[in-house]
Design a protein around this motif. Structure first.
Motif, mmCIF file in Angstrom:
data_model
loop_
_atom_site.group_PDB
_atom_site.id
_atom_site.type_symbol
_atom_site.label_atom_id
_atom_site.label_comp_id
_atom_site.label_asym_id
_atom_site.label_seq_id
_atom_site.Cartn_x
_atom_site.Cartn_y
_atom_site.Cartn_z
ATOM 1 N N PRO A 231 -56.135 -7.567 32.010
ATOM 2 C CA PRO A 231 -54.851 -8.218 31.715
ATOM 3 C C PRO A 231 -53.702 -7.623 32.530
ATOM 4 C CG PRO A 231 -56.020 -7.642 29.693
ATOM 5 C CD PRO A 231 -56.749 -6.965 30.812
ATOM 6 N N HIS A 232 -52.753 -8.469 32.887
ATOM 7 C CA HIS A 232 -51.572 -8.027 33.619
ATOM 8 C C HIS A 232 -50.381 -7.924 32.669
ATOM 9 C CE1 HIS A 232 -53.313 -9.934 37.562
ATOM 10 N NE2 HIS A 232 -53.939 -8.838 37.190
ATOM 11 N N PRO A 233 -49.560 -6.908 32.815
ATOM 12 C CA PRO A 233 -48.367 -6.804 31.963
ATOM 13 C C PRO A 233 -47.354 -7.871 32.335
ATOM 14 C CG PRO A 233 -48.328 -5.109 33.651
ATOM 15 C CD PRO A 233 -49.665 -5.778 33.760
ATOM 16 N N ALA A 234 -46.503 -8.226 31.379
ATOM 17 C CA ALA A 234 -45.485 -9.244 31.610
ATOM 18 C C ALA A 234 -44.179 -8.796 30.970
ATOM 19 C CB ALA A 234 -45.928 -10.592 31.044
ATOM 20 N N ALA A 235 -43.095 -9.394 31.411
ATOM 21 C CA ALA A 235 -41.777 -9.126 30.824
ATOM 22 C C ALA A 235 -40.983 -10.415 30.859
ATOM 23 C CB ALA A 235 -41.055 -8.029 31.595
ATOM 24 N N ASP A 236 -40.157 -10.620 29.852
ATOM 25 C CA ASP A 236 -39.288 -11.791 29.803
ATOM 26 C C ASP A 236 -37.850 -11.302 29.659
ATOM 27 O OD1 ASP A 236 -38.096 -14.200 29.576
ATOM 28 O OD2 ASP A 236 -38.975 -14.744 27.632
ATOM 29 N N LEU A 237 -37.166 -11.205 30.816
ATOM 30 C CA LEU A 237 -35.770 -10.769 30.817
ATOM 31 C C LEU A 237 -34.812 -11.943 30.671
ATOM 32 C CD1 LEU A 237 -35.872 -8.159 33.765
ATOM 33 C CD2 LEU A 237 -36.332 -7.806 31.323
ATOM 34 N N ASN A 238 -35.372 -13.167 30.681
ATOM 35 C CA ASN A 238 -34.548 -14.379 30.578
ATOM 36 C C ASN A 238 -33.430 -14.370 31.616
ATOM 37 O OD1 ASN A 238 -33.867 -16.891 29.488
ATOM 38 N ND2 ASN A 238 -32.375 -15.983 28.074
ATOM 39 N N LEU A 239 -33.784 -14.024 32.845
ATOM 40 C CA LEU A 239 -32.791 -13.929 33.914
ATOM 41 C C LEU A 239 -32.267 -15.305 34.291
ATOM 42 C CD1 LEU A 239 -34.536 -11.257 36.170
ATOM 43 C CD2 LEU A 239 -32.558 -10.912 34.673
ATOM 44 N N ARG A 240 -30.991 -15.345 34.631
ATOM 45 C CA ARG A 240 -30.326 -16.575 35.038
ATOM 46 C C ARG A 240 -29.540 -16.329 36.321
ATOM 47 N NH1 ARG A 240 -33.544 -18.426 32.359
ATOM 48 N NH2 ARG A 240 -33.408 -19.779 30.522
ATOM 49 N N PRO A 241 -29.228 -17.398 37.079
ATOM 50 C CA PRO A 241 -28.434 -17.226 38.296
ATOM 51 C C PRO A 241 -27.159 -16.440 38.033
ATOM 52 C CG PRO A 241 -29.277 -19.461 38.176
ATOM 53 C CD PRO A 241 -29.631 -18.810 36.874
ATOM 54 N N GLY A 242 -26.898 -15.472 38.907
ATOM 55 C CA GLY A 242 -25.714 -14.635 38.763
ATOM 56 C C GLY A 242 -25.988 -13.295 38.124
ATOM 57 N N ASP A 243 -27.128 -13.158 37.422
ATOM 58 C CA ASP A 243 -27.460 -11.867 36.801
ATOM 59 C C ASP A 243 -27.723 -10.821 37.871
ATOM 60 O OD1 ASP A 243 -27.205 -12.979 34.328
ATOM 61 O OD2 ASP A 243 -29.355 -13.186 33.939
ATOM 62 N N LEU A 244 -27.390 -9.578 37.545
ATOM 63 C CA LEU A 244 -27.605 -8.461 38.466
ATOM 64 C C LEU A 244 -28.840 -7.686 38.015
ATOM 65 C CD1 LEU A 244 -25.834 -7.659 40.905
ATOM 66 C CD2 LEU A 244 -24.845 -5.850 39.503
ATOM 67 N N VAL A 245 -29.734 -7.388 38.973
ATOM 68 C CA VAL A 245 -30.976 -6.686 38.638
ATOM 69 C C VAL A 245 -31.248 -5.578 39.656
ATOM 70 C CG1 VAL A 245 -32.043 -8.683 37.514
ATOM 71 C CG2 VAL A 245 -32.383 -8.322 39.964
ATOM 72 N N ARG A 246 -32.050 -4.647 39.249
ATOM 73 C CA ARG A 246 -32.542 -3.608 40.149
ATOM 74 C C ARG A 246 -34.045 -3.796 40.315
ATOM 75 N NH1 ARG A 246 -30.743 0.298 37.717
ATOM 76 N NH2 ARG A 246 -28.990 0.907 39.064
ATOM 77 N N VAL A 247 -34.524 -3.777 41.545
ATOM 78 C CA VAL A 247 -35.961 -3.853 41.806
ATOM 79 C C VAL A 247 -36.568 -2.488 41.507
ATOM 80 C CG1 VAL A 247 -37.748 -4.284 43.526
ATOM 81 C CG2 VAL A 247 -35.621 -5.605 43.588
ATOM 82 N N LYS A 248 -37.630 -2.474 40.750
ATOM 83 C CA LYS A 248 -38.277 -1.214 40.396
ATOM 84 C C LYS A 248 -38.854 -0.534 41.637
ATOM 85 C CE LYS A 248 -39.486 -2.537 35.661
ATOM 86 N NZ LYS A 248 -40.598 -2.755 34.689
ATOM 87 N N LEU A 249 -39.142 0.743 41.516
ATOM 88 C CA LEU A 249 -39.725 1.488 42.624
ATOM 89 C C LEU A 249 -41.137 0.986 42.903
ATOM 90 C CD1 LEU A 249 -38.537 5.109 41.757
ATOM 91 C CD2 LEU A 249 -37.485 3.461 43.319
ATOM 92 N N HIS A 250 -41.577 1.166 44.145
ATOM 93 C CA HIS A 250 -42.887 0.668 44.556
ATOM 94 C C HIS A 250 -43.990 1.203 43.660
ATOM 95 C CE1 HIS A 250 -45.969 0.094 48.052
ATOM 96 N NE2 HIS A 250 -46.071 -0.851 47.147
ATOM 97 N N GLU A 251 -43.943 2.481 43.343
ATOM 98 C CA GLU A 251 -44.983 3.089 42.511
ATOM 99 C C GLU A 251 -45.030 2.451 41.124
ATOM 100 O OE1 GLU A 251 -48.231 5.183 41.659
ATOM 101 O OE2 GLU A 251 -47.245 5.150 43.621
ATOM 102 N N GLU A 252 -43.875 2.095 40.585
ATOM 103 C CA GLU A 252 -43.836 1.431 39.276
ATOM 104 C C GLU A 252 -44.445 0.040 39.358
ATOM 105 O OE1 GLU A 252 -40.032 2.440 36.808
ATOM 106 O OE2 GLU A 252 -39.410 2.313 38.916
ATOM 107 N N ILE A 253 -44.158 -0.676 40.436
ATOM 108 C CA ILE A 253 -44.683 -2.033 40.593
ATOM 109 C C ILE A 253 -46.194 -2.011 40.790
ATOM 110 C CG2 ILE A 253 -44.666 -4.062 42.114
ATOM 111 C CD1 ILE A 253 -41.679 -3.586 42.528
ATOM 112 N N LEU A 254 -46.707 -0.992 41.484
ATOM 113 C CA LEU A 254 -48.158 -0.893 41.687
ATOM 114 C C LEU A 254 -48.906 -0.816 40.363
ATOM 115 C CD1 LEU A 254 -48.405 1.573 44.722
ATOM 116 C CD2 LEU A 254 -48.830 -0.891 44.723
#
Length: 371
Positions: A231-254
């Motif tokens: 199984p793959h993990p999932a997240a629902d941040l309910n992001l919408r246009p204009g929201d500000l986000v930070r891309v996680k570090l590569h090691e976290e995404i792996l």
């Protein structure tokens, strides 16, 4: 035409005179939303002498007499496709801002009139609109509608281009698409960080050491940690246009992708690694897009998001180095985290402080009343 040159989009009549009855020039469709730019001036983003093949192999393809103006498809006449692909512009559809300049002028005959393509019988704006459908019919699209756009037709107006063909790299530099430094770094990466570095660990370590000394990033090629089928993990941040986000570090995404580097079918590509750790604004949620192979609309089971100024740089793609298309990267919300903007954070802090003061005042009132 070269990167950063100023050009003007020709009039609707001039452009129609270059198109066949399917609304194409040399196989390249002129898309209806491009008419709105007629008469306007733009700076050339990059020469489009090559592109990646989205339909079959994702390898490089050679394209003749075309540029990118950093204008993207809005998807309005294509069933609301949200991919936002960068548009191709034939040089015949543009003219230099300097009217006396010879380069980039539309093809003309001896009498000075715009040349028409072979088999031309007169193209109209309606023909261009009909050219967006494989069956030529207009009306509300349905599940069986097969769309035709520059992305679906790219193999038709381009030719195979081998990665080792030196002519393309000469054009990359001569057109202003790539600087000498970028080209040198790309060559070092392909030879030591990717092509041979993946087979010989010593070369990979040497490449990473060189990058560290010169201020570059280590090779972004790495496999996810989740076994295929798990199984793959999932997240629902309910992001919408204009929201500000930070891309996680590569090691976290792996830790969120499998060994094929996918999360629920969506690939995390090496071209996305340079954006890790950065803060970006959401442009849109991607829920529907055209399948390049079939031209039919598809829906994402789990929506992805597109971030502002976050597109493929083609710096780590060994078979399509320096591709200028700048395809938007699609991001799973599990790869992102919300960032509260400074103004909103300050306002929220003031609101919390005000609430605490009110609570303290109420408490004090209760105590005084009790006394």
């Amino acid at each position: 035409m070269h990167a950063n040159d100023w050009v003007e989009v020709r009039s609707k009549q001039e452009i129609l005179a270059t198109l066949d009855r399917n609304g194409r020039l040399d196989g390249m469709p002129f898309m209806p939303q491009m008419f709105e730019h007629c008469g306007k001036r733009f700076r050339i983003h990059k020469s489009a002498h090559k592109a990646c093949d989205p339909v079959y192999t994702m390898a490089a393809r050679g394209v003749a007499d075309a540029v990118h103006l950093n204008l993207r498809c809005n998807g309005q006449v294509y069933g609301g496709c949200q991919a936002g692909c960068r548009l191709f512009w034939k040089e015949a559809w543009l003219k230099p801002v300097n009217a006396d300049a010879a380069r980039g002028s539309a093809p003309r005959d001896k009498a000075g009139r715009t040349k028409t393509p072979a088999g031309y019988r007169g193209c109209t704006e309606e023909d261009v609109l009909r050219g967006t459908r494989a069956d030529g019919r207009l009306g509300e699209p349905d599940a069986d509608t097969q769309f035709v756009c520059q992305n679906t037709q790219l193999p038709e107006f381009s030719k195979p281009l081998s990665w080792w063909n030196p002519a393309q790299y000469v054009k990359d530099y001569a057109s202003g698409n790539v600087t000498f430094g970028e080209m040198a770094r790309g060559a070092v990466y392909v030879l030591f960080g990717r092509r041979f570095g993946t087979r010989i660990p010593l070369l990979r370590h040497a490449y990473n050491g060189f990058q560290k000394l010169t201020g570059g990033m280590p090779t972004p090629v790495a496999n996810g940690k989740i076994p295929v089928g798990q199984p793959h993990p999932a997240a629902d941040l309910n992001l919408r246009p204009g929201d500000l986000v930070r891309v996680k570090l590569h090691e976290e995404i792996l830790r969120t992708i499998d060994t094929r580097n996918t999360n629920r079918g969506l690939c995390f590509d090496a071209e996305m690694v340079p954006y890790c750790g950065g803060v970006y604004r959401v442009i849109t949620r991607v829920e529907r897009f055209l399948d390049e192979k079939t031209g039919r609309m598809k829906s994402l089971k789990t929506p992805a998001v597109i971030l502002e100024n976050v597109a493929c740089r083609s710096s780590f793609s060994r078979c399509r180095m320096f591709c200028p298309r700048g395809i938007y990267a699609w991001w799973r919300e599990i790869w992102l985290e919300r960032v509260e903007e400074t103004g909103k954070r300050d306002a929220a802090g003031k609101a919390r402080a005000s609430s605490r003061r009110e609570a303290d005042e109420k408490s004090l009132a209760v105590i005084e009343a009790a006394e």
